[in-house]
Design a protein around this motif. Structure first.
Motif, PDB file in Angstrom:
ATOM      1  N   ARG A 219       7.546   1.335 -13.222  1.00  0.00           N
ATOM      2  CA  ARG A 219       7.312   0.397 -12.106  1.00  0.00           C
ATOM      3  C   ARG A 219       7.235   1.141 -10.777  1.00  0.00           C
ATOM      4  NH1 ARG A 219      10.359  -3.821 -10.683  1.00  0.00           N
ATOM      5  NH2 ARG A 219      12.251  -2.623 -10.890  1.00  0.00           N
ATOM      6  N   LEU A 220       8.067   2.146 -10.606  1.00  0.00           N
ATOM      7  CA  LEU A 220       8.061   2.939  -9.375  1.00  0.00           C
ATOM      8  C   LEU A 220       6.727   3.664  -9.213  1.00  0.00           C
ATOM      9  CD1 LEU A 220       9.812   3.842  -6.976  1.00  0.00           C
ATOM     10  CD2 LEU A 220      10.622   5.720  -8.399  1.00  0.00           C
ATOM     11  N   GLU A 221       6.262   4.325 -10.264  1.00  0.00           N
ATOM     12  CA  GLU A 221       4.991   5.050 -10.208  1.00  0.00           C
ATOM     13  C   GLU A 221       3.800   4.114 -10.018  1.00  0.00           C
ATOM     14  OE1 GLU A 221       4.354   7.761 -13.427  1.00  0.00           O
ATOM     15  OE2 GLU A 221       5.980   9.091 -12.790  1.00  0.00           O
ATOM     16  N   ALA A 222       3.905   2.917 -10.527  1.00  0.00           N
ATOM     17  CA  ALA A 222       2.807   1.950 -10.410  1.00  0.00           C
ATOM     18  C   ALA A 222       2.818   1.219  -9.064  1.00  0.00           C
ATOM     19  CB  ALA A 222       2.879   0.938 -11.546  1.00  0.00           C
ATOM     20  N   GLY A 223       3.852   1.461  -8.263  1.00  0.00           N
ATOM     21  CA  GLY A 223       3.932   0.792  -6.971  1.00  0.00           C
ATOM     22  C   GLY A 223       4.423  -0.636  -7.058  1.00  0.00           C
ATOM     23  N   ARG A 224       5.067  -0.974  -8.168  1.00  0.00           N
ATOM     24  CA  ARG A 224       5.583  -2.329  -8.344  1.00  0.00           C
ATOM     25  C   ARG A 224       7.068  -2.424  -8.025  1.00  0.00           C
ATOM     26  NH1 ARG A 224       2.899  -1.653 -13.284  1.00  0.00           N
ATOM     27  NH2 ARG A 224       4.924  -1.823 -14.324  1.00  0.00           N
ATOM     28  N   ALA A 225       7.629  -1.328  -7.511  1.00  0.00           N
ATOM     29  CA  ALA A 225       9.042  -1.319  -7.116  1.00  0.00           C
ATOM     30  C   ALA A 225       9.138  -0.742  -5.714  1.00  0.00           C
ATOM     31  CB  ALA A 225       9.853  -0.473  -8.091  1.00  0.00           C
ATOM     32  N   ASN A 226       9.954  -1.357  -4.904  1.00  0.00           N
ATOM     33  CA  ASN A 226      10.164  -0.897  -3.537  1.00  0.00           C
ATOM     34  C   ASN A 226      11.368   0.039  -3.542  1.00  0.00           C
ATOM     35  OD1 ASN A 226      10.095  -0.561  -0.809  1.00  0.00           O
ATOM     36  ND2 ASN A 226      10.670  -2.649  -0.297  1.00  0.00           N
ATOM     37  N   ALA A 227      11.113   1.339  -3.529  1.00  0.00           N
ATOM     38  CA  ALA A 227      12.167   2.334  -3.643  1.00  0.00           C
ATOM     39  C   ALA A 227      13.010   2.399  -2.369  1.00  0.00           C
ATOM     40  CB  ALA A 227      11.553   3.702  -3.914  1.00  0.00           C
ATOM     41  N   THR A 228      14.302   2.510  -2.563  1.00  0.00           N
ATOM     42  CA  THR A 228      15.200   2.747  -1.430  1.00  0.00           C
ATOM     43  C   THR A 228      15.125   4.224  -1.059  1.00  0.00           C
ATOM     44  OG1 THR A 228      17.080   3.299  -2.835  1.00  0.00           O
ATOM     45  CG2 THR A 228      16.785   0.952  -2.269  1.00  0.00           C
ATOM     46  N   LEU A 229      15.680   4.565   0.082  1.00  0.00           N
ATOM     47  CA  LEU A 229      15.729   5.976   0.480  1.00  0.00           C
ATOM     48  C   LEU A 229      16.549   6.790  -0.520  1.00  0.00           C
ATOM     49  CD1 LEU A 229      16.153   5.654   4.334  1.00  0.00           C
ATOM     50  CD2 LEU A 229      14.100   6.319   3.072  1.00  0.00           C
ATOM     51  N   THR A 230      17.584   6.193  -1.059  1.00  0.00           N
ATOM     52  CA  THR A 230      18.395   6.873  -2.066  1.00  0.00           C
ATOM     53  C   THR A 230      17.563   7.170  -3.308  1.00  0.00           C
ATOM     54  OG1 THR A 230      20.395   5.812  -1.249  1.00  0.00           O
ATOM     55  CG2 THR A 230      20.483   6.699  -3.491  1.00  0.00           C
ATOM     56  N   THR A 231      16.772   6.202  -3.742  1.00  0.00           N
ATOM     57  CA  THR A 231      15.907   6.400  -4.900  1.00  0.00           C
ATOM     58  C   THR A 231      14.894   7.504  -4.629  1.00  0.00           C
ATOM     59  OG1 THR A 231      16.172   4.116  -5.637  1.00  0.00           O
ATOM     60  CG2 THR A 231      14.215   5.287  -6.427  1.00  0.00           C
ATOM     61  N   ILE A 232      14.304   7.505  -3.450  1.00  0.00           N
ATOM     62  CA  ILE A 232      13.345   8.550  -3.074  1.00  0.00           C
ATOM     63  C   ILE A 232      14.017   9.924  -3.169  1.00  0.00           C
ATOM     64  CG2 ILE A 232      12.063   9.528  -1.114  1.00  0.00           C
ATOM     65  CD1 ILE A 232      10.651   7.121  -2.338  1.00  0.00           C
ATOM     66  N   GLN A 233      15.242  10.039  -2.672  1.00  0.00           N
ATOM     67  CA  GLN A 233      15.949  11.318  -2.702  1.00  0.00           C
ATOM     68  C   GLN A 233      16.283  11.736  -4.131  1.00  0.00           C
ATOM     69  OE1 GLN A 233      16.602  13.315   0.200  1.00  0.00           O
ATOM     70  NE2 GLN A 233      16.639  14.689  -1.558  1.00  0.00           N
TER      71      GLN A 233
ATOM     72  N   LEU B 292       6.978  13.457  -1.132  1.00  0.00           N
ATOM     73  CA  LEU B 292       6.533  12.203  -1.755  1.00  0.00           C
ATOM     74  C   LEU B 292       5.681  11.377  -0.813  1.00  0.00           C
ATOM     75  CD1 LEU B 292       9.774  11.154  -3.676  1.00  0.00           C
ATOM     76  CD2 LEU B 292       7.918  12.648  -4.418  1.00  0.00           C
ATOM     77  N   PHE B 293       5.651  11.761   0.459  1.00  0.00           N
ATOM     78  CA  PHE B 293       4.855  11.056   1.465  1.00  0.00           C
ATOM     79  C   PHE B 293       3.660  11.870   1.936  1.00  0.00           C
ATOM     80  CE2 PHE B 293       9.101   9.312   1.562  1.00  0.00           C
ATOM     81  CZ  PHE B 293       8.863   7.951   1.582  1.00  0.00           C
TER      82      PHE B 293
ATOM     83  N   ALA C 256       0.834  -1.203   0.000  1.00  0.00           N
ATOM     84  CA  ALA C 256       0.000   0.000   0.000  1.00  0.00           C
ATOM     85  C   ALA C 256       0.869   1.253   0.000  1.00  0.00           C
ATOM     86  CB  ALA C 256      -0.946  -0.002   1.195  1.00  0.00           C
ATOM     87  N   LEU C 257       1.936   1.252   0.767  1.00  0.00           N
ATOM     88  CA  LEU C 257       2.827   2.406   0.819  1.00  0.00           C
ATOM     89  C   LEU C 257       3.534   2.595  -0.518  1.00  0.00           C
ATOM     90  CD1 LEU C 257       3.993   4.709   2.465  1.00  0.00           C
ATOM     91  CD2 LEU C 257       5.748   3.132   3.300  1.00  0.00           C
ATOM     92  N   GLN C 258       4.009   1.530  -1.119  1.00  0.00           N
ATOM     93  CA  GLN C 258       4.650   1.620  -2.429  1.00  0.00           C
ATOM     94  C   GLN C 258       3.706   2.241  -3.454  1.00  0.00           C
ATOM     95  OE1 GLN C 258       7.067  -2.499  -1.873  1.00  0.00           O
ATOM     96  NE2 GLN C 258       6.196  -2.177  -3.850  1.00  0.00           N
ATOM     97  N   ILE C 259       2.466   1.816  -3.444  1.00  0.00           N
ATOM     98  CA  ILE C 259       1.479   2.338  -4.385  1.00  0.00           C
ATOM     99  C   ILE C 259       1.214   3.814  -4.126  1.00  0.00           C
ATOM    100  CG2 ILE C 259      -0.955   2.208  -5.054  1.00  0.00           C
ATOM    101  CD1 ILE C 259      -0.659  -0.895  -4.625  1.00  0.00           C
ATOM    102  N   ARG C 260       1.073   4.199  -2.865  1.00  0.00           N
ATOM    103  CA  ARG C 260       0.790   5.598  -2.534  1.00  0.00           C
ATOM    104  C   ARG C 260       1.960   6.505  -2.899  1.00  0.00           C
ATOM    105  NH1 ARG C 260      -1.977   6.130   3.224  1.00  0.00           N
ATOM    106  NH2 ARG C 260      -2.660   8.096   2.325  1.00  0.00           N
ATOM    107  N   VAL C 261       3.175   6.070  -2.621  1.00  0.00           N
ATOM    108  CA  VAL C 261       4.346   6.866  -2.988  1.00  0.00           C
ATOM    109  C   VAL C 261       4.438   6.977  -4.515  1.00  0.00           C
ATOM    110  CG1 VAL C 261       6.882   6.942  -2.979  1.00  0.00           C
ATOM    111  CG2 VAL C 261       5.634   6.420  -0.871  1.00  0.00           C
ATOM    112  N   GLY C 262       4.216   5.887  -5.200  1.00  0.00           N
ATOM    113  CA  GLY C 262       4.254   5.907  -6.661  1.00  0.00           C
ATOM    114  C   GLY C 262       3.235   6.855  -7.254  1.00  0.00           C
ATOM    115  N   LYS C 263       2.031   6.835  -6.719  1.00  0.00           N
ATOM    116  CA  LYS C 263       0.986   7.740  -7.212  1.00  0.00           C
ATOM    117  C   LYS C 263       1.344   9.195  -6.912  1.00  0.00           C
ATOM    118  CE  LYS C 263      -2.984   4.711  -7.511  1.00  0.00           C
ATOM    119  NZ  LYS C 263      -2.733   4.486  -8.913  1.00  0.00           N
ATOM    120  N   ARG C 264       1.984   9.422  -5.763  1.00  0.00           N
ATOM    121  CA  ARG C 264       2.389  10.787  -5.400  1.00  0.00           C
ATOM    122  C   ARG C 264       3.480  11.287  -6.344  1.00  0.00           C
ATOM    123  NH1 ARG C 264       1.075  15.446  -4.577  1.00  0.00           N
ATOM    124  NH2 ARG C 264       2.262  16.653  -3.074  1.00  0.00           N
ATOM    125  N   ILE C 265       4.419  10.423  -6.685  1.00  0.00           N
ATOM    126  CA  ILE C 265       5.453  10.791  -7.658  1.00  0.00           C
ATOM    127  C   ILE C 265       4.792  11.182  -8.972  1.00  0.00           C
ATOM    128  CG2 ILE C 265       7.351   9.889  -9.085  1.00  0.00           C
ATOM    129  CD1 ILE C 265       8.125   8.164  -6.587  1.00  0.00           C
TER     130      ILE C 265
END
Length: 76
Positions: free
Chosen positions: A45-59, A72-73, A9-18
């Motif tokens: 994949r990141l936007e669709a929530g199919r990838a678990n982003a690292t903190l580095t990727t988020i930054q 992004l949160f 759920a968090l991956q999907i929400r972050v992806g949608k926010r991106i």
């Protein structure tokens, strides 16, 4: 199982926010991927929530979008 569902759920929400921020900034997915030095398929994949982003990727993504990482949160 509950933990896995929360993670997904968090991956999907972050992806949608991106995606929301990217669209607000009138950027294509390809442009954002290029600014992040990612393949477009990885950005998809990141936007669709199919990838678990690292903190580095988020930054990296936040920098490319010119927003603080916390943005992004901030789910709507």
């Amino acid at each position: 199982m509950i933990i896995r569902n929360l993670e997904n759920a968090l991956q999907i929400r972050v992806g949608k926010r991106i995606q929301e921020i990217r669209i607000e900034k009138e950027m294509s997915q390809q442009d954002l991927a290029a600014k992040c030095n990612f393949e477009k398929s990885n950005m998809s994949r990141l936007e669709a929530g199919r990838a678990n982003a690292t903190l580095t990727t988020i930054q990296i993504v936040a920098n490319a979008l010119n927003v603080p990482a916390i943005e992004l949160f901030r789910f709507k």
